[in-house]
Design an enzyme around this catalytic site. Structure first.
Site, short mmCIF file in Angstrom:
data_model
loop_
_atom_site.label_atom_id
_atom_site.label_comp_id
_atom_site.label_asym_id
_atom_site.label_seq_id
_atom_site.Cartn_x
_atom_site.Cartn_y
_atom_site.Cartn_z
N GLY A 60 0.82 -1.21 0.00
CA GLY A 60 0.00 0.00 0.00
C GLY A 60 0.85 1.25 0.00
O GLY A 60 0.42 2.30 0.49
N ALA A 62 1.61 3.48 -2.08
CA ALA A 62 1.13 4.69 -2.73
C ALA A 62 -0.09 5.27 -2.02
O ALA A 62 -0.69 6.24 -2.48
CB ALA A 62 0.79 4.41 -4.19
N GLY A 63 -0.48 4.64 -0.89
CA GLY A 63 -1.58 5.14 -0.10
C GLY A 63 -1.12 6.17 0.90
O GLY A 63 0.03 6.61 0.89
N PHE A 64 -2.00 6.54 1.82
CA PHE A 64 -1.77 7.70 2.67
C PHE A 64 -0.63 7.51 3.68
O PHE A 64 0.48 8.04 3.51
CB PHE A 64 -3.06 8.08 3.39
CG PHE A 64 -2.90 9.12 4.45
CD1 PHE A 64 -2.12 10.25 4.23
CD2 PHE A 64 -3.52 8.98 5.68
CE1 PHE A 64 -1.96 11.22 5.22
CE2 PHE A 64 -3.38 9.94 6.66
CZ PHE A 64 -2.60 11.05 6.44
N ILE A 65 -0.85 6.74 4.75
CA ILE A 65 0.17 6.62 5.80
C ILE A 65 1.41 5.95 5.25
O ILE A 65 2.54 6.35 5.56
CB ILE A 65 -0.38 5.83 7.00
CG1 ILE A 65 -1.69 6.44 7.50
CG2 ILE A 65 0.64 5.81 8.13
CD1 ILE A 65 -2.35 5.66 8.62
N THR A 179 -5.48 -1.17 13.48
CA THR A 179 -6.22 0.06 13.81
C THR A 179 -6.75 -0.01 15.23
O THR A 179 -6.99 -1.10 15.77
CB THR A 179 -7.40 0.25 12.84
OG1 THR A 179 -8.22 1.33 13.30
CG2 THR A 179 -8.26 -0.99 12.77
N ASP A 180 -6.96 1.15 15.84
CA ASP A 180 -7.56 1.17 17.18
C ASP A 180 -9.03 0.74 17.15
O ASP A 180 -9.61 0.45 18.20
CB ASP A 180 -7.42 2.56 17.81
CG ASP A 180 -8.14 3.65 17.04
OD1 ASP A 180 -8.60 3.39 15.90
OD2 ASP A 180 -8.24 4.79 17.56
N GLU A 181 -9.63 0.69 15.96
CA GLU A 181 -11.04 0.31 15.87
C GLU A 181 -11.28 -1.17 16.21
O GLU A 181 -12.42 -1.58 16.42
CB GLU A 181 -11.59 0.63 14.48
CG GLU A 181 -11.62 2.12 14.20
CD GLU A 181 -12.52 2.48 13.02
OE1 GLU A 181 -13.55 1.81 12.84
OE2 GLU A 181 -12.17 3.41 12.29
N TYR A 205 -15.34 -3.17 8.64
CA TYR A 205 -13.92 -2.83 8.47
C TYR A 205 -13.11 -3.27 9.68
O TYR A 205 -12.09 -3.95 9.55
CB TYR A 205 -13.77 -1.32 8.25
CG TYR A 205 -12.37 -0.82 8.56
CD1 TYR A 205 -11.28 -1.24 7.80
CD2 TYR A 205 -12.15 0.05 9.62
CE1 TYR A 205 -9.99 -0.79 8.09
CE2 TYR A 205 -10.87 0.50 9.92
CZ TYR A 205 -9.79 0.07 9.15
OH TYR A 205 -8.53 0.51 9.46
N LYS A 209 -10.07 -6.20 10.13
CA LYS A 209 -8.74 -5.94 10.66
C LYS A 209 -8.45 -6.81 11.88
O LYS A 209 -7.31 -7.27 12.07
CB LYS A 209 -8.59 -4.46 11.02
CG LYS A 209 -8.68 -3.51 9.84
CD LYS A 209 -7.54 -3.72 8.85
CE LYS A 209 -6.22 -3.21 9.37
NZ LYS A 209 -5.14 -3.30 8.35
#
Length: 582
Positions: A60, A62-65, A179-181, A205, A209
């Site tokens: 990933g 090219a993604g954000f983080i 993720t914290d979710e 989602y 994860k």
């Protein structure tokens, strides 16, 4: 391998492929030169390079983080590490995020899909990968309600493919980004959750994860794969696809359009600037212990409503309030002593609208990041400073960076290549006042109960048609009255004056579309079938002791929801379970 140039050929996974002028316009290698005007952003940490780490694969990338981590590792450790960005270039990724690295000798790009075992293995072997940062995932909660299978396929199956491939080639470090979710909702009066807390995800989602984490743990136990799991709270900053709240609302305001909040805007989130997140992953790479889990958490907890206020101030739409005045929690119900000036309230209402909420929206998340802080990491960017940088970046580059983002700026986005969204723009009706779903859910539950009661009464018809209809009408009328009064006892706890459609009477537009009753009431679930005699009938009873608030017509409904629909986090048992695992 580096990015394509303007020549008539380009390198694609190491092979030279002819490209015609027309197809080149549609190629993922297209470059509109926007990135050349943008600053090259990285983290700030730098450690002594690890001797056993040489070739790093970032899924990933090219993604954000992940693009922040890629840029940081490439530019901070040019002599130590070779970094391979592995990405299938889904709708939320862009080569613009790493084009500044095009001519760096220690950077390569591989277009591949983590759910494709042959592409994963080819990349691992071709670049002799010894370390993996696994960021690639479907991550937008709204889309997970409309396309949950896609999230399971990418986040669970894709992680399994990567784990098995890593096992076969003998990876030395596998850093899995979660993720914290996965912890689920944290109540306002609950302590921040430690890495040992029970996982209790509440949306597709987060569940995908959590499932991926189970696979990672199984490979750690069964195959001694050297893994580290990282659970981060919300990250924001430049380069984030505008489906998330901060870039989305910034782009809307820059277009001169109001933003739309889900529900009443009260859910809170903790925000971490992307540069600080890059520092956290750099710290974990160099100082983290294999086999451990690390929370990456900030202390900047902000409600969606307050976030809107901060954005309006940052974009100079409304004036900043005095330092002694806190951002508003609710422009509609705030006490008179804490209300902002009338002119500010009117301007706020002009730019901030509301629509119905997600099928379920966690009120807040809260993780304890003490374990990571003991390794020397601390956030360095305040939310005010990070928001200023982010808003400036999106107002200058956002629309050019991503191209046409109109579809993702709707209240419930539908994005190309992502299956389908939760709801299209026409179905998401907008109003001027906060939307509280308590009434809507109860009204939907009553409607579902009455419908089932009607079906039951129709199945036991009287032989005399005239007597049957008269008796049935009288019986159903009484039943409706009892159901309605019973259901409305706990409605509208905030004393808001609601109309019959569940929307405050001061709203100017229609009510949101009601969802499937089964979703809200727990009366139906895959694999569970109700026989006719098990329907919600007045005469149905159970063997539980009767309590003062019991009413005959609702006993069997409560019994069923205890098995099917109740949230176990409400049970006293789970309050203990939400603590730590021995």
């Amino acid at each position: 391998m580096t990015f394509a140039t303007q020549e008539s050929t380009c390198r694609y996974n190491g092979a030279v492929t002819p490209i015609s002028p027309s197809s080149q316009q549609e190629s993922f290698f297209d470059d509109n030169e926007t990135w050349r005007d943008a600053p090259v952003l990285t983290g700030t940490t730098k450690f002594t390079p690890l001797p056993d780490v040489k070739n790093i694969m970032v899924t990933g990338g090219a993604g954000f983080i992940a693009c922040w981590v890629v840029r940081h590792l490439v530019l901070t450790y040019p002599e130590a590490y070779n970094v391979v960005s592995f990405d299938k270039l889904d709708y939320c990724a862009s080569l613009n995020n790493t084009r500044a690295l095009e001519h760096e000798p220690n950077f390569s790009f591989y277009k591949g899909d983590i759910t494709n075992p042959s592409e994963v293995m080819d990349c691992l072997k071709r670049y002799n990968i010894d370390t993996i940062f696994h960021f690639a995932a479907q991550s937008h909660v709204d889309l997970s309600f409309g396309n949950p299978f896609g999230f399971t396929h990418t986040n669970v199956y894709g992680t399994h493919v990567l784990l098995e491939s890593a096992r076969k080639v003998g990876i030395k470090r596998f850093i899995h980004v979660s993720t914290d979710e996965v912890y689920g909702e944290v109540k306002d009066d609950e302590d921040d959750l430690l890495e040992t807390s029970i996982l209790a995800p509440t949306n597709p989602y987060a569940a995908s994860k959590a499932a991926a984490e189970m696979l990672v743990n199984s490979y750690k136990k069964s195959f001694k794969l050297p893994v580290i799991i990282v659970r981060s709270n919300n990250v924001y900053g430049p380069h984030q696809y505008p489906e998330k709240i901060i870039p989305k609302f910034t782009c809307l305001l820059a277009r001169g359009k109001p933003v739309v909040l889900h529900g009443d805007g009260s859910p809170t989130r903790r925000y971490l600037y992307a540069g600080d997140a890059a520092d956290a992953f750099d710290t974990i790479l160099h100082r983290g212990q294999l086999g451990e889990i690390y929370n990456v958490g900030s202390y900047d907890e902000i409600s969606n409503l307050s976030l809107c206020h901060k954005l309006l101030v940052e974009m100079e739409i409304i004036s900043p309030r005095s330092p002694s005045s806190s951002p508003p929690c609710n422009y509609t119900t705030s006490p008179p002593s804490s209300c902002p000036p009338v002119a500010e309230q009117e301007e706020f209402h002009r730019w901030v609208k509301y629509t119905h909420d997600r099928p379920f929206n966690d009120h807040r998340y809260a993780v304890d990041g003490t374990k990571l802080r003991k390794l020397g990491w601390e956030p360095k960017t305040s939310f005010e400073e990070g928001l200023r940088i982010t808003v400036d970046w999106y107002t200058r580059f956002g629309e050019r960076w991503w191209g046409d983002i109109t579809n993702v700026l709707t209240p419930f986005p539908i994005t190309a290549g992502s299956g389908d969204g939760v709801l299209d723009e026409e179905g998401a009706e907008v109003c001027d006042e906060p939307v509280t779903l308590g009434f809507i859910r109860e009204e939907t539950a009553v409607s579902a109960s009455l419908e089932r009661l009607k079906e039951t009464s129709n199945s036991t018809r009287s032989p005399n048609p005239q007597h049957r209809h008269r008796h049935q009408d009288q019986h159903q009328q009484k039943r409706r009255e009892r159901e309605y009064h019973h259901k409305t006892r706990e409605m509208s706890r905030d004393n808001t004056n609601y109309g019959s459609n569940g929307i405050p009477r001061s709203c100017t537009l229609g009510s949101p579309r009601l969802r499937d009753p089964a979703t809200n009431t727990g009366l139906a679930s895959p694999g569970i079938t109700l026989d006719e005699e098990e329907s919600l009938d007045d005469e149905a009873t159970d063997d539980r002791p009767t309590t003062p608030y019991d009413e005959p017509q609702s006993r069997n409904k409560r019994k069923l929801s205890t098995v099917v629909g109740d949230d176990i986090t409400k049970n006293s048992f789970n309050k203990k379970a939400r603590g730590t695992v021995a």
